[in-house]
Write an enzyme that holds these catalytic residues in place. Structure first.
Site, PDB file in Angstrom:
ATOM      1  N   ARG A   1       2.263  -1.920  11.979  1.00  0.00           N
ATOM      2  CA  ARG A   1       0.872  -2.353  12.105  1.00  0.00           C
ATOM      3  C   ARG A   1       0.696  -3.081  13.432  1.00  0.00           C
ATOM      4  O   ARG A   1       1.661  -3.678  13.939  1.00  0.00           O
ATOM      5  CB  ARG A   1       0.619  -3.327  10.940  1.00  0.00           C
TER       6      ARG A   1
ATOM      7  N   HIS B   1      13.201  -3.953   4.340  1.00  0.00           N
ATOM      8  CA  HIS B   1      12.706  -4.422   5.649  1.00  0.00           C
ATOM      9  C   HIS B   1      13.803  -4.292   6.707  1.00  0.00           C
ATOM     10  O   HIS B   1      13.622  -4.719   7.834  1.00  0.00           O
ATOM     11  CB  HIS B   1      12.282  -5.891   5.567  1.00  0.00           C
TER      12      HIS B   1
ATOM     13  N   LYS C   1      -7.217  -9.304   2.801  1.00  0.00           N
ATOM     14  CA  LYS C   1      -8.464  -8.655   3.237  1.00  0.00           C
ATOM     15  C   LYS C   1      -8.300  -7.152   3.390  1.00  0.00           C
ATOM     16  O   LYS C   1      -9.242  -6.400   3.216  1.00  0.00           O
ATOM     17  CB  LYS C   1      -8.896  -9.215   4.594  1.00  0.00           C
TER      18      LYS C   1
ATOM     19  N   TRP D   1       0.839  -1.208   0.000  1.00  0.00           N
ATOM     20  CA  TRP D   1       0.000   0.000   0.000  1.00  0.00           C
ATOM     21  C   TRP D   1       0.869   1.251   0.000  1.00  0.00           C
ATOM     22  O   TRP D   1       0.653   2.187  -0.788  1.00  0.00           O
ATOM     23  CB  TRP D   1      -0.915  -0.054   1.226  1.00  0.00           C
TER      24      TRP D   1
END
Ligand code: A3P
Length: 319
Positions: A153, A131, A286, A73
């Site tokens: 997150r 990362h 999702k 995103w």
């Protein structure tokens, strides 16, 4: 500032580490410990090459994340913001290329096949992702005026996302789908690619607190709740603010819709093909907050609450 890793010869460092290093096998992935963090052995050489060879430009934008925290995103949004004058929204490369093909990751892409690739020809501003924890990113990133955007997150959702991602890809083909409790136990002990997750978050959190012009610290949940606000914030942070006219013409809304989970996950390019060893489709599941409830027990969530309290509370970082 970051601590230079002081790596002189990536190959020798790698060989030495592989000979003497501490390893763990976690859910189909072999991890090796370096500077207090666990790295997938497969990309470790590329990490050392990044440290040694990457030369940051002042105009660079580095997107940093733990896996499964919103990398895809953030890549899409940053690419769309920076390139909005080059392509109208209905001709955006994001409609025909997976975000991971437009913004390359250092250790899984740029430095994986080539030790010292020529990155000079890439038009400015260059956008890269990684990362790597803050204390491991190349010193040249810290010394230059380039910008770092970090997104993290809620670890319960991040773990749930990781578990599903693993089972969808070849790397998880030998993983027992009922062994989620074992995998969760390892996650909580810090055995996670580029983990422990709390140290990864704290590295960037502290860097952001020390210099908020250098490091923008975002949370997936905040971005989800007020996407427009954070698109504006990202744009300002990287020096591409929206004009009032753009705002009036709905450019922010267009970028938000272009990069939305609903839009990206429905594109052919994201339903097929691979990026590195991962299926493009596996990067879109999702895109919700709180899906962990369907996978983890109340005991697991209680354990995580305690862990976050002990590791993060003092820093002020909350989920
Ligand atoms: P879920 O598995 O919870 O759905 P990463 O990009 O770091 O690998 O993280 C993947 C997670 O981000 C997945 O979460 C994925 O569905 C979600 N994601 C991918 N694209 C997204 C988007 N455009 N908007 C919101 N969430 C997105």
């Amino acid at each position: 500032t970051c601590i230079p890793a002081g790596v002189d010869d990536p190959k020798d460092e790698l060989q030495e580490l592989l000979r003497t290093g501490e390893y763990i096998d976690r859910s189909g992935v072999r991890l090796v410990k370096y500077d207090g963090f666990w790295f997938p052995v497969r990309v470790f050489r590329a990490i050392l090459s990044t440290q040694k060879y990457f030369k940051a430009k002042h105009t660079d934008i580095i997107l940093s994340t733990l896996p499964k925290s919103g990398t895809t995103w953030l890549k899409a949004l940053t690419f769309a913001i920076v390139n909005r004058h080059l392509y109208p929204t209905d001709q955006s490369p994001l409609l025909t290329s997976n975000p991971h093909k437009l913004v390359h990751n250092f250790e899984y892409g740029v430095y994986l096949m080539q030790e010292n690739p020529d990155l000079e020809q890439i038009p400015n501003p260059r956008i890269f992702s990684t990362h790597m924890p803050f204390n491991v990113i190349p010193d040249s990133i810290c010394k230059s005026e380039c910008k770092i955007i970090y997104i993290c997150r809620n670890p319960l959702d991040q773990f749930t996302s990781f578990w599903n991602f693993l089972l969808k890809n070849d790397v998880g083909k030998d993983v027992d789908p009922s062994a989620i409790d074992v995998a969760f136990g390892m996650f909580c002990k810090g055995y996670f690619s580029f983990g422990p997750f709390w140290d990864h978050m704290l590295g960037y959190w502290n860097a952001h607190m020390n210099n908020s012009h250098k490091v923008l610290f975002l949370k997936y949940e905040d971005l989800k709740e007020d996407t427009t606000f954070y698109i504006k914030k990202i744009a300002e942070f990287i020096g591409f603010p929206f004009t009032l006219e753009e705002e009036r013409h709905g450019v922010i809304k267009q970028i938000s819709s272009l990069c939305s989970f609903e839009n990206l996950s429905d594109l052919d390019v994201n339903k097929t093909g691979n990026t590195s060893i991962f299926k493009n489709s596996s990067f879109f599941r999702k895109g919700e907050i709180g899906d962990w409830i369907n996978y983890l027990t109340p005991q697991m969530s209680e354990r995580m609450k305690e862990l976050m309290k002990s590791k993060l509370e003092a820093s002020g970082l909350k989920f």
